[in-house]
Design a protein around this motif. Structure first.
Motif, PDB file in Angstrom:
ATOM      1  N   VAL A  56       0.853  -1.183   0.000  1.00 22.37           N
ATOM      2  CA  VAL A  56       0.000   0.000   0.000  1.00 22.37           C
ATOM      3  C   VAL A  56       0.891   1.235   0.000  1.00 22.37           C
ATOM      4  N   ARG A  57       0.674   2.103  -0.971  1.00 23.76           N
ATOM      5  CA  ARG A  57       1.480   3.320  -1.083  1.00 23.76           C
ATOM      6  C   ARG A  57       0.753   4.508  -0.465  1.00 23.76           C
ATOM      7  N   PRO A  58       1.502   5.376   0.208  1.00 28.63           N
ATOM      8  CA  PRO A  58       0.866   6.567   0.792  1.00 28.63           C
ATOM      9  C   PRO A  58       0.189   7.413  -0.286  1.00 28.63           C
ATOM     10  N   GLY A  59      -0.963   7.953   0.056  1.00 25.69           N
ATOM     11  CA  GLY A  59      -1.665   8.846  -0.858  1.00 25.69           C
ATOM     12  C   GLY A  59      -2.612   8.179  -1.827  1.00 25.69           C
ATOM     13  N   GLU A  60      -2.620   6.841  -1.892  1.00 30.07           N
ATOM     14  CA  GLU A  60      -3.541   6.183  -2.817  1.00 30.07           C
ATOM     15  C   GLU A  60      -4.596   5.398  -2.047  1.00 30.07           C
ATOM     16  N   ARG A  61      -5.805   5.431  -2.568  1.00 26.99           N
ATOM     17  CA  ARG A  61      -6.867   4.599  -2.015  1.00 26.99           C
ATOM     18  C   ARG A  61      -6.614   3.180  -2.499  1.00 26.99           C
ATOM     19  N   THR A  62      -6.676   2.235  -1.580  1.00 20.96           N
ATOM     20  CA  THR A  62      -6.289   0.871  -1.911  1.00 20.96           C
ATOM     21  C   THR A  62      -7.301  -0.127  -1.373  1.00 20.96           C
ATOM     22  N   LEU A  63      -7.560  -1.137  -2.170  1.00 18.54           N
ATOM     23  CA  LEU A  63      -8.348  -2.292  -1.741  1.00 18.54           C
ATOM     24  C   LEU A  63      -7.356  -3.432  -1.533  1.00 18.54           C
ATOM     25  N   VAL A  64      -7.252  -3.918  -0.312  1.00 19.26           N
ATOM     26  CA  VAL A  64      -6.338  -5.012   0.017  1.00 19.26           C
ATOM     27  C   VAL A  64      -7.175  -6.260   0.237  1.00 19.26           C
ATOM     28  N   GLN A  65      -6.904  -7.290  -0.561  1.00 14.53           N
ATOM     29  CA  GLN A  65      -7.639  -8.546  -0.438  1.00 14.53           C
ATOM     30  C   GLN A  65      -6.715  -9.623   0.109  1.00 14.53           C
ATOM     31  N   PHE A  66      -7.102 -10.210   1.228  1.00 16.03           N
ATOM     32  CA  PHE A  66      -6.401 -11.373   1.756  1.00 16.03           C
ATOM     33  C   PHE A  66      -7.066 -12.602   1.183  1.00 16.03           C
ATOM     34  N   ALA A  92      -6.118   1.496  -6.160  1.00 16.50           N
ATOM     35  CA  ALA A  92      -5.226   0.369  -6.416  1.00 16.50           C
ATOM     36  C   ALA A  92      -5.764  -0.873  -5.727  1.00 16.50           C
ATOM     37  N   VAL A  93      -5.389  -2.026  -6.251  1.00 12.93           N
ATOM     38  CA  VAL A  93      -5.783  -3.301  -5.656  1.00 12.93           C
ATOM     39  C   VAL A  93      -4.515  -4.079  -5.333  1.00 12.93           C
ATOM     40  N   ARG A  94      -4.452  -4.589  -4.112  1.00 14.44           N
ATOM     41  CA  ARG A  94      -3.335  -5.432  -3.697  1.00 14.44           C
ATOM     42  C   ARG A  94      -3.909  -6.739  -3.190  1.00 14.44           C
ATOM     43  N   THR A 113     -10.843 -15.973   4.630  1.00 17.68           N
ATOM     44  CA  THR A 113     -10.610 -15.452   3.294  1.00 17.68           C
ATOM     45  C   THR A 113     -11.879 -15.627   2.479  1.00 17.68           C
ATOM     46  N   PRO A 114     -12.163 -14.711   1.583  1.00 15.88           N
ATOM     47  CA  PRO A 114     -11.446 -13.455   1.393  1.00 15.88           C
ATOM     48  C   PRO A 114     -11.851 -12.427   2.456  1.00 15.88           C
ATOM     49  N   THR A 115     -10.900 -11.612   2.834  1.00 19.88           N
ATOM     50  CA  THR A 115     -11.163 -10.423   3.633  1.00 19.88           C
ATOM     51  C   THR A 115     -10.642  -9.248   2.831  1.00 19.88           C
ATOM     52  N   VAL A 116     -11.464  -8.225   2.682  1.00 16.65           N
ATOM     53  CA  VAL A 116     -11.095  -7.042   1.909  1.00 16.65           C
ATOM     54  C   VAL A 116     -11.030  -5.848   2.854  1.00 16.65           C
ATOM     55  N   LEU A 117      -9.915  -5.119   2.789  1.00 22.56           N
ATOM     56  CA  LEU A 117      -9.733  -3.901   3.567  1.00 22.56           C
ATOM     57  C   LEU A 117      -9.772  -2.715   2.626  1.00 22.56           C
ATOM     58  N   VAL A 118     -10.498  -1.674   2.989  1.00 24.80           N
ATOM     59  CA  VAL A 118     -10.524  -0.430   2.231  1.00 24.80           C
ATOM     60  C   VAL A 118      -9.614   0.540   2.976  1.00 24.80           C
ATOM     61  N   GLY A 121      -6.473   7.322   1.569  1.00 24.35           N
ATOM     62  CA  GLY A 121      -5.217   7.931   1.145  1.00 24.35           C
ATOM     63  C   GLY A 121      -4.270   8.250   2.290  1.00 24.35           C
ATOM     64  N   ALA A 122      -4.800   8.337   3.508  1.00 27.37           N
ATOM     65  CA  ALA A 122      -3.961   8.614   4.676  1.00 27.37           C
ATOM     66  C   ALA A 122      -3.393   7.334   5.288  1.00 27.37           C
ATOM     67  N   GLY A 123      -3.693   6.197   4.681  1.00 30.85           N
ATOM     68  CA  GLY A 123      -3.158   4.938   5.179  1.00 30.85           C
ATOM     69  C   GLY A 123      -3.959   4.316   6.306  1.00 30.85           C
ATOM     70  N   ARG A 124      -5.196   4.750   6.480  1.00 31.74           N
ATOM     71  CA  ARG A 124      -6.070   4.193   7.519  1.00 31.74           C
ATOM     72  C   ARG A 124      -7.025   3.177   6.912  1.00 31.74           C
ATOM     73  N   ILE A 125      -7.240   2.093   7.617  1.00 33.50           N
ATOM     74  CA  ILE A 125      -8.256   1.118   7.203  1.00 33.50           C
ATOM     75  C   ILE A 125      -9.593   1.691   7.644  1.00 33.50           C
ATOM     76  N   VAL A 126     -10.452   2.011   6.672  1.00 29.30           N
ATOM     77  CA  VAL A 126     -11.714   2.663   6.997  1.00 29.30           C
ATOM     78  C   VAL A 126     -12.914   1.716   6.921  1.00 29.30           C
ATOM     79  N   ARG A 127     -12.798   0.668   6.124  1.00 31.76           N
ATOM     80  CA  ARG A 127     -13.877  -0.316   6.018  1.00 31.76           C
ATOM     81  C   ARG A 127     -13.251  -1.678   5.780  1.00 31.76           C
ATOM     82  N   ARG A 128     -14.034  -2.715   6.085  1.00 31.93           N
ATOM     83  CA  ARG A 128     -13.573  -4.077   5.841  1.00 31.93           C
ATOM     84  C   ARG A 128     -14.767  -4.972   5.583  1.00 31.93           C
TER      85      ARG A 128
END
Length: 148
Positions: A56-66, A92-94, A113-118, A121-128
């Motif tokens: 996850v890069r700073p400043g980008e909205r990211t969807l992280v899927q485990f 971005a999707v990781r 699994t799957p677990t998705v984290l939203v 841009g500030a690097g906080r997990i806001v939803r899951r």
């Protein structure tokens, strides 16, 4: 052959009722995005280092899927996330293999699994979501986060 006892029938009915209630509850909650509760220590985004290791890069909205190699719903979640990222700019999707990143999964409270984290841009997990998330719910969460 002996006929079933009333107690046995009662136990059977109770087990079937409990299984039905659990199935109904699981179906209503599976894949639902839920807000992540903020704790007093969340001001500095406590999982930022772990998320950085996961790509996850700073400043980008990211969807992280485990996900896991044997997880059939993970393929459906992967398609939903790719579709959402294609529809929205700057998302971005990781995908993270839970078996390769077990420590990160534990730290981020990933238990299935799957677990998705939203991640905002500030690097906080806001939803899951545990399970395959709803595309429209994801889009709404990401566009609401972009407006802030």
């Amino acid at each position: 052959m002996q006929s079933p006892s009333p107690a046995g029938i009662l136990v059977l009915v109770a087990v079937l009722a409990a299984a039905t209630a659990f199935g109904w509850w699981r179906r209503r909650h599976d894949g639902r995005l839920r807000a992540v509760r903020k704790r007093p220590s969340d001001a500095a985004a406590p999982h930022r280092a772990t998320l950085t290791v996961l790509g996850v890069r700073p400043g980008e909205r990211t969807l992280v899927q485990f996900s896991a190699p044997v997880c059939a719903p993970c393929r459906a979640a992967r398609r939903v996330l790719a579709d959402v990222a294609a529809r929205l700019d700057g998302v971005a999707v990781r995908e993270v293999g839970v078996d390769e990143h077990l420590d990160a999964a534990r730290e981020l409270d990933v238990w299935r699994t799957p677990t998705v984290l939203v991640v905002d841009g500030a690097g906080r997990i806001v939803r899951r979501a545990a399970g395959v998330p709803d595309r429209d719910e994801l889009i709404a969460a990401l566009t609401a986060g972009a407006a802030r």
